[in-house]
Write a protein that holds these residues in place. Structure first.
Motif, PDB file in Angstrom:
ATOM      1  N   ALA A 108     -49.664 -19.926 -35.808  1.00  0.00           N
ATOM      2  CA  ALA A 108     -49.166 -18.573 -35.557  1.00  0.00           C
ATOM      3  C   ALA A 108     -47.679 -18.667 -35.255  1.00  0.00           C
ATOM      4  O   ALA A 108     -47.252 -19.489 -34.449  1.00  0.00           O
ATOM      5  N   VAL A 110     -44.615 -16.511 -33.795  1.00  0.00           N
ATOM      6  CA  VAL A 110     -44.257 -15.313 -33.045  1.00  0.00           C
ATOM      7  C   VAL A 110     -42.754 -15.129 -33.184  1.00  0.00           C
ATOM      8  O   VAL A 110     -41.972 -15.972 -32.752  1.00  0.00           O
ATOM      9  N   ALA A 125     -50.186 -15.981 -26.132  1.00  0.00           N
ATOM     10  CA  ALA A 125     -51.058 -16.838 -26.946  1.00  0.00           C
ATOM     11  C   ALA A 125     -52.524 -16.537 -26.665  1.00  0.00           C
ATOM     12  O   ALA A 125     -53.334 -16.459 -27.601  1.00  0.00           O
ATOM     13  N   GLU A 129     -55.101 -15.142 -29.445  1.00  0.00           N
ATOM     14  CA  GLU A 129     -56.322 -15.868 -29.780  1.00  0.00           C
ATOM     15  C   GLU A 129     -57.532 -14.939 -29.702  1.00  0.00           C
ATOM     16  O   GLU A 129     -58.424 -15.000 -30.544  1.00  0.00           O
ATOM     17  N   LEU A 136     -55.123 -20.775 -31.749  1.00  0.00           N
ATOM     18  CA  LEU A 136     -53.850 -20.692 -32.462  1.00  0.00           C
ATOM     19  C   LEU A 136     -52.864 -21.737 -31.960  1.00  0.00           C
ATOM     20  O   LEU A 136     -52.800 -22.021 -30.766  1.00  0.00           O
ATOM     21  N   VAL A 138     -49.239 -21.854 -31.533  1.00  0.00           N
ATOM     22  CA  VAL A 138     -48.175 -20.850 -31.498  1.00  0.00           C
ATOM     23  C   VAL A 138     -46.792 -21.506 -31.474  1.00  0.00           C
ATOM     24  O   VAL A 138     -46.541 -22.410 -30.688  1.00  0.00           O
ATOM     25  N   VAL A 152     -46.038 -11.067 -35.159  1.00  0.00           N
ATOM     26  CA  VAL A 152     -46.836 -12.289 -35.220  1.00  0.00           C
ATOM     27  C   VAL A 152     -47.371 -12.463 -36.632  1.00  0.00           C
ATOM     28  O   VAL A 152     -47.913 -11.525 -37.212  1.00  0.00           O
ATOM     29  N   VAL A 154     -50.003 -14.862 -38.706  1.00  0.00           N
ATOM     30  CA  VAL A 154     -51.064 -15.868 -38.686  1.00  0.00           C
ATOM     31  C   VAL A 154     -51.639 -15.922 -40.095  1.00  0.00           C
ATOM     32  O   VAL A 154     -52.379 -15.028 -40.500  1.00  0.00           O
TER      33      VAL A 154
END
Length: 176
Positions: A108, A110, A125, A129, A136, A138, A152, A154
């Motif tokens: 992920a 951010v 986080a 999740e 994840l 992060v 974000v 993912v």
């Protein structure tokens, strides 16, 4: 690029199988070496027929800022011998995907307008999740043009709560 992905796949899979006992350790040095190897000048140096593999390894080792693990030296030597040094960043990407699949997690990213403190990142986080329903990995990248909030990414999913996105939504609503 499909061609890079096709070339990188066997290297990533072989490295993943060879490092099955220490995936986290291999992932750590591979990410660092891939970041070093992504440098265009270093790739140009590696492609130069007058430069030996040992010289390129010396440059990478110097930039690594610690002694290169033996596995890293062997892996890089194999890439250099086969003329595949430029594929290193793609190999790292595919290795990370294999490691994530094994652990059941995802990467992920951010994007934030401002730096995020470690304590606040832990809360973000945990919320992410829960939102995405999986563990994840992060990482944070600063993007001042977001003005505020976060975006974000993912995999192919995007959660955008930035001020920039909200302003765009308002612009579309007012123009309609």
């Amino acid at each position: 690029m499909a061609e890079l992905a096709t070339i990188a796949r066997p290297y990533a899979e072989a490295l993943f199988k060879a490092s099955s006992s220490d995936v986290a350790g291999t992932s750590a040095w591979l990410e660092k070496v891939a970041a070093i190897g992504a440098n265009p000048e270093l790739q140009q140096l590696a492609d130069n027929p007058k430069v030996t593999a040992e010289q390129v390894l010396g440059v990478v080792a110097g930039a690594f800022a610690a002694p290169l693990p033996a596995a890293a030296q062997n892996f890089l030597a194999a890439l250099l011998e086969n003329g595949r040094f430029s594929v290193l960043p793609e190999i790292a990407k595919q290795f990370r995907a294999l490691a994530n699949a094994k652990s059941g997690s995802s990467d992920a990213v951010v994007y934030s307008a401002f730096p995020i403190e470690v304590s606040a990142l832990a809360g973000v986080a945990a919320a992410l999740e829960k939102r995405f329903g999986r563990k994840l990995q992060v990482t944070v990248q600063q993007e001042p043009e977001l003005i505020g909030g976060i975006r974000v990414v993912v995999g192919d999913e995007v959660l955008d709560t930035s001020v920039k996105a909200r302003l765009e939504q308002m612009k579309v609503a007012l123009a309609a």
